[in-house]
Design a protein around this motif. Structure first.
Motif, short mmCIF file in Angstrom:
data_model
loop_
_atom_site.label_atom_id
_atom_site.label_comp_id
_atom_site.label_asym_id
_atom_site.label_seq_id
_atom_site.Cartn_x
_atom_site.Cartn_y
_atom_site.Cartn_z
N GLY A 191 0.82 -1.21 0.00
CA GLY A 191 0.00 0.00 0.00
C GLY A 191 0.86 1.25 0.00
O GLY A 191 1.96 1.28 0.55
N TYR A 192 0.34 2.33 -0.62
CA TYR A 192 1.05 3.62 -0.68
C TYR A 192 0.00 4.73 -0.59
O TYR A 192 -1.04 4.67 -1.25
CB TYR A 192 1.85 3.74 -1.97
N GLU A 193 0.28 5.75 0.23
CA GLU A 193 -0.64 6.88 0.40
C GLU A 193 0.07 8.19 0.11
O GLU A 193 1.24 8.37 0.44
CB GLU A 193 -1.19 6.90 1.83
N LYS A 194 -0.66 9.11 -0.48
CA LYS A 194 -0.18 10.47 -0.71
C LYS A 194 -1.36 11.42 -0.56
O LYS A 194 -2.26 11.42 -1.38
CB LYS A 194 0.42 10.60 -2.11
N GLY A 195 -1.37 12.20 0.53
CA GLY A 195 -2.51 13.06 0.80
C GLY A 195 -3.75 12.22 1.03
O GLY A 195 -3.76 11.29 1.84
N ASP A 196 -4.81 12.52 0.27
CA ASP A 196 -6.05 11.75 0.38
C ASP A 196 -6.11 10.59 -0.60
O ASP A 196 -7.11 9.86 -0.64
CB ASP A 196 -7.26 12.67 0.14
N ILE A 243 12.33 3.33 -8.27
CA ILE A 243 11.40 4.15 -9.04
C ILE A 243 10.95 5.32 -8.17
O ILE A 243 10.57 5.12 -7.01
CB ILE A 243 10.17 3.35 -9.49
N LYS A 244 10.97 6.53 -8.71
CA LYS A 244 10.48 7.69 -7.97
C LYS A 244 9.00 7.90 -8.30
O LYS A 244 8.62 7.95 -9.47
CB LYS A 244 11.28 8.94 -8.35
N ILE A 245 8.16 7.97 -7.27
CA ILE A 245 6.75 8.29 -7.44
C ILE A 245 6.63 9.81 -7.41
O ILE A 245 6.91 10.44 -6.38
CB ILE A 245 5.88 7.65 -6.35
N LYS A 246 6.25 10.41 -8.53
CA LYS A 246 6.27 11.87 -8.66
C LYS A 246 4.87 12.44 -8.88
O LYS A 246 4.00 11.79 -9.48
CB LYS A 246 7.16 12.28 -9.84
N PHE A 247 4.68 13.66 -8.41
CA PHE A 247 3.44 14.39 -8.59
C PHE A 247 3.77 15.80 -9.11
O PHE A 247 4.84 16.34 -8.80
CB PHE A 247 2.67 14.51 -7.27
N LYS A 286 0.01 20.46 -9.01
CA LYS A 286 -1.40 20.35 -8.65
C LYS A 286 -1.72 19.03 -7.93
O LYS A 286 -2.87 18.78 -7.60
CB LYS A 286 -2.27 20.46 -9.90
N GLY A 287 -0.70 18.23 -7.70
CA GLY A 287 -0.91 16.96 -7.02
C GLY A 287 -1.29 15.82 -7.92
O GLY A 287 -1.67 14.75 -7.44
N ASN A 288 -1.17 16.02 -9.23
CA ASN A 288 -1.49 14.95 -10.17
C ASN A 288 -0.29 14.00 -10.31
O ASN A 288 0.86 14.44 -10.40
CB ASN A 288 -1.84 15.53 -11.54
#
Length: 396
Positions: A69-74, A132-136, A139-141
């Motif tokens: 599992g991975y969470e970012k904000g909501d 791997i870098k998880i990037k946003f 705007k949080g996309n």
């Protein structure tokens, strides 16, 4: 007088006690079927009853690794990897989980990836380690996944990656390698991905465990090894011999000062983590590949694992069996404890959910392949991978 004698003989306290004890500790299918019927009748929405599927997402190959599992904000996501070197990030905010991105590498990924901050680390069987870098965006996309570091060590890897948050440890068949993976702080780490140290050993196939400056790892040489490690390397602390190779990850108990491991000799060993002395052994009577886990209630700790004869075991802190549950296939997955339930997969193609104090069946879900990886729960929904190449979503 004869009449009284017959009454006493007809009522056997010993027999009554035996029947009652058997019922209390057994987790068997007849009990489970009744329990499932009650759950289905009591569910507010029958379509969301425990064990009901809400997701079947097809990937390109067998999945034997666990789901992460991975969470970012909501936003919530699940991460999976398969035998064709495909790493997938799926949304987990609703019941229609969609693909966020996929990254492909050469080789087969057998073991569960590790997530540290916004980095996903994984290793292929052929010895490729990558991040791997998880990037946003602003705007949080979510942006497409990108490999930011990789290293081919050219050695076969059967074990799972392990991290302390500062170093990444991988065990190959010829030794242990440690790499800098620190991603904290405000500035970038110029040493990210660099080798920190290497410790030569032969025949390592189990995943390592770390506790208090000590690495525990099992080997084909029929030993559980304990190594002291620091910034410059690792050194031998102690070794304990068993009568079979050790392929499951050692487990450090939450209560007490013990480390446990299963062996292909059919025993589970409980070892004092400081002295290396054997505290107790438990005869599982079949090879133990399944990683051990535990849950704690008050001052009591209970250990959970599966064996190759299809039995799932629950032991107390003293190595005595609390209950057992029989499946129809080898159990090689690590169990997930969530609240008062435990979830695990079997090579009979079923995922099982049991009451962790009694072994009574809570749910049973059928796939078209073996379940060898650890499931994950996100928002009270369970996700698990299978060798049928699907990621399955299940109500619990």
């Amino acid at each position: 007088m004869g009449f009284v004698y017959k009454e006493l003989k007809a009522f056997s306290p010993k027999e009554a006690l035996r029947v009652d004890e058997s019922f209390r500790i057994s987790g068997n299918v007849p009990q489970a079927e009744d329990t499932l019927a009650e759950l289905e009748s009591d569910a507010h929405d029958p379509q969301k009853a425990p064990g009901t599927s809400f997701l079947n997402y097809r990937t390109k190959a067998h999945i034997t690794s666990g789901i992460v599992g991975y969470e970012k904000g909501d936003s919530r996501y699940i991460l999976s990897a398969n035998h064709k070197g495909e790493i997938l990030l799926l949304t987990a905010n609703d019941e229609t989980s969609t693909l966020a991105w996929a990254v492909n590498v050469p080789g087969a990924i057998y073991r569960t990836p590790v997530v540290i901050g916004d980095f996903v680390f994984f290793v292929t069987k052929q010895g490729l380690i990558a991040a791997i870098k998880i990037k946003f965006d602003e705007k949080g996309n979510l942006l497409p996944g990108e490999i930011v570091w990789q290293r081919n060590i050219g050695l076969t890897v059967f074990s799972r990656l392990l991290t302390t948050g500062r170093i990444l440890i991988v065990a190959t068949i010829s030794g242990i390698h440690a790499y800098d993976c620190y991603v904290g702080g405000d500035s970038s780490n110029q040493n990210f991905g660099k080798k920190v140290w290497e410790h030569k050993m032969e025949g390592l196939v189990s995943s390592p465990a770390i506790d208090g400056g000590t690495i525990f790892i099992g080997s084909e040489d029929k030993h559980l090894h304990a190594l002291r490690y620091g910034g410059e390397g690792a050194s031998k602390f102690w070794s304990v011999k068993t009568d079979g190779p050790i392929r499951c990850k050692p487990y450090v108990s939450q209560k007490g000062n013990f480390v446990l491991t299963g062996s292909l000799d059919g025993f589970v060993y409980c070892i004092d983590r400081v002295s290396g002395k054997t505290v107790w052994t438990y005869p599982a009577r079949s090879a133990v590949h399944s990683d051990i886990t535990s849950f704690v209630i008050g001052n009591d700790e209970f250990f959970l694992f599966g064996s190759d004869d299809g039995t799932f075991h629950c032991l107390n802190l003293y190595g005595k069996q609390q209950w057992s549950f029989k499946t129809n296939g080898r159990i090689r997955s690590e169990a997930l404890v969530q609240g008062d339930h435990v979830f695990f997969g079997s090579e009979d193609n079923f995922l099982y959910g049991l009451k962790n104090m009694t072994g009574v069946l809570h749910l049973k879900y059928n796939t078209d392949g073996n379940i060898n990886g650890k499931p994950v729960i996100v928002d009270n929904r369970l996700y698990v991978g299978s060798t049928d190449s699907f990621i399955h979503g299940i109500y619990i």
